[in-house]
Design an enzyme around this catalytic site. Structure first.
Site, PDB file in Angstrom:
ATOM      1  N   SER A   1       4.911   1.827   8.107  1.00  0.00           N
ATOM      2  CA  SER A   1       4.521   0.707   7.244  1.00  0.00           C
ATOM      3  C   SER A   1       5.685   0.271   6.362  1.00  0.00           C
ATOM      4  CB  SER A   1       3.344   1.116   6.355  1.00  0.00           C
ATOM      5  OG  SER A   1       2.205   1.377   7.140  1.00  0.00           O
TER       6      SER A   1
ATOM      7  N   ASP B   1      -0.015  -7.834   1.927  1.00  0.00           N
ATOM      8  CA  ASP B   1       0.330  -6.422   1.746  1.00  0.00           C
ATOM      9  C   ASP B   1       1.849  -6.233   1.650  1.00  0.00           C
ATOM     10  OD1 ASP B   1      -0.057  -3.703   1.450  1.00  0.00           O
ATOM     11  OD2 ASP B   1      -0.140  -3.304   3.608  1.00  0.00           O
TER      12      ASP B   1
ATOM     13  N   HIS C   1       0.816  -1.215   0.000  1.00  0.00           N
ATOM     14  CA  HIS C   1       0.000   0.000   0.000  1.00  0.00           C
ATOM     15  C   HIS C   1       0.856   1.275   0.000  1.00  0.00           C
ATOM     16  CE1 HIS C   1       0.514  -0.224   4.506  1.00  0.00           C
ATOM     17  NE2 HIS C   1       0.545   1.100   4.370  1.00  0.00           N
TER      18      HIS C   1
END
Length: 335
Positions: A287, A208, A178
């Site tokens: 992230s 992800d 993402h």
């Protein structure tokens, strides 16, 4: 008229007169003592004879005159002898020291030195050591996209910032999908400050995960050490490293809160399983960064935080994809 008779002095009187005459002679002036009252000596002669004679220096006193000089020479000779003895003793001691065998170190000496060092020099914390082991492999990942203005494309703009970790020193990097999804250009910034464009070479949407290949890499680029989650337990210490809100690299420490957790994205578009739950602080920008054990080994890739409010900030619950899944996404052999 009869003439007066002449009497000649008696023999005793002549003797006394002769003695007085000899005493008044120059040769006997010093030897003669005071005249007896009945003698025919004049007052001048008696005074001269009664004056004490001046003492003449005796032979013994003339021989003892140089004694102080002799005693001074003896003292100098004694001092020189003491100095020579001290010098000889010093030379002997130095020779003995040069022949002395150096003392061998024992285990007790080594242990004592180590304990002294530990007690006088503070050691870095476990979290600091873990972060230091992985820090050279942490990268900043930036996605760029061009805006559209009618029929023309606008200038390139930054659309997202995340983190990544080098797993192969040739420039292979793991991050979250993402972070780079929809980017027209991907740029990575290495620990030494150098920058390079990167290409998306692999993806695993279910976890992800995205795999990047940097176009240019530093000569001394290091790959992070990886570790299986086997043996990982709740309560084990972990460290999260990344660029929260673009600030970093930043380090936060916590523990593993649980294993095999499930997470649904707030938009309800993705359900993730078999996650590591941790409580080390993580925020948007973390992230794709590594979750590291206190031994300095990567066990997961930070991927999400749980916050039921729209704030999108950390409230104590974070999730990471196990490194086994990340390695499969990069085509690496399983642990």
């Amino acid at each position: 008229m009869p003439r007066p008779a002449r009497y000649s002095p008696s023999p005793r009187a002549r003797t006394a007169d002769d003695a007085a005459a000899r005493a008044s002679a120059p040769g006997h002036a010093q030897a003669a003592g005071p005249q007896a009252p009945g003698r025919h000596a004049s007052r001048g002669e008696a005074a001269q004879s009664s004056a004490p004679a001046a003492p003449s220096p005796s032979p013994a006193s003339s021989e003892r005159a140089p004694a102080p000089a002799a005693h001074g020479g003896l003292r100098w000779r004694a001092a020189a002898a003491l100095l020579a003895a001290a010098l000889a003793a010093s030379l002997w001691w130095g020779w003995q020291q040069s022949r002395a065998v150096p003392q061998r170190l024992t285990q007790q000496d080594i242990d004592a030195a180590v304990l002294h060092t530990l007690s006088t020099q503070p050691l870095p914390s476990a979290a600091a050591r873990a972060a230091e082991a992985v820090a050279p492999s942490v990268v900043r990942v930036t996605g760029f996209a061009r805006t559209k203005k009618g029929k023309h494309q606008g200038p390139e703009e930054e659309r997202g910032v995340g983190s990544g970790i080098v797993i192969v020193d040739k420039g292979v990097i793991l991050t979250n999908l993402h972070v780079v999804r929809g980017a027209s250009r991907i740029q990575v910034t290495f620990a030494d400050g150098s920058e390079s464009d990167a290409s998306l070479t692999g993806a695993r949407p279910a976890d992800d995960l995205a795999v990047l290949q940097a176009h240019h890499v530093p000569d001394d680029l290091q790959a992070a050490p990886l570790r299986s989650t086997d043996g990982l337990k709740p309560g084990d210490g972990v460290v999260a490293i990344g660029f929260p809100f673009g600030i970093g690299p930043s380090v936060s420490a916590g523990v593993v809160s649980g294993l095999q957790r499930e997470f649904d994205s707030p938009q309800g578009k993705q359900e993730m399983r078999n996650l590591i739950q941790f409580d080390a602080a993580a925020n948007p920008g973390n992230s794709g960064g590594p979750l590291v054990t206190m031994d300095g080994e990567v066990v997961g890739i930070v991927t999400a935080i749980l916050n039921p409010t729209p704030a999108r900030t950390f409230i104590g619950i974070g999730f990471a994809v196990p490194i086994e899944n990340a390695a499969q996404a990069a085509g690496m052999p399983p642990f």
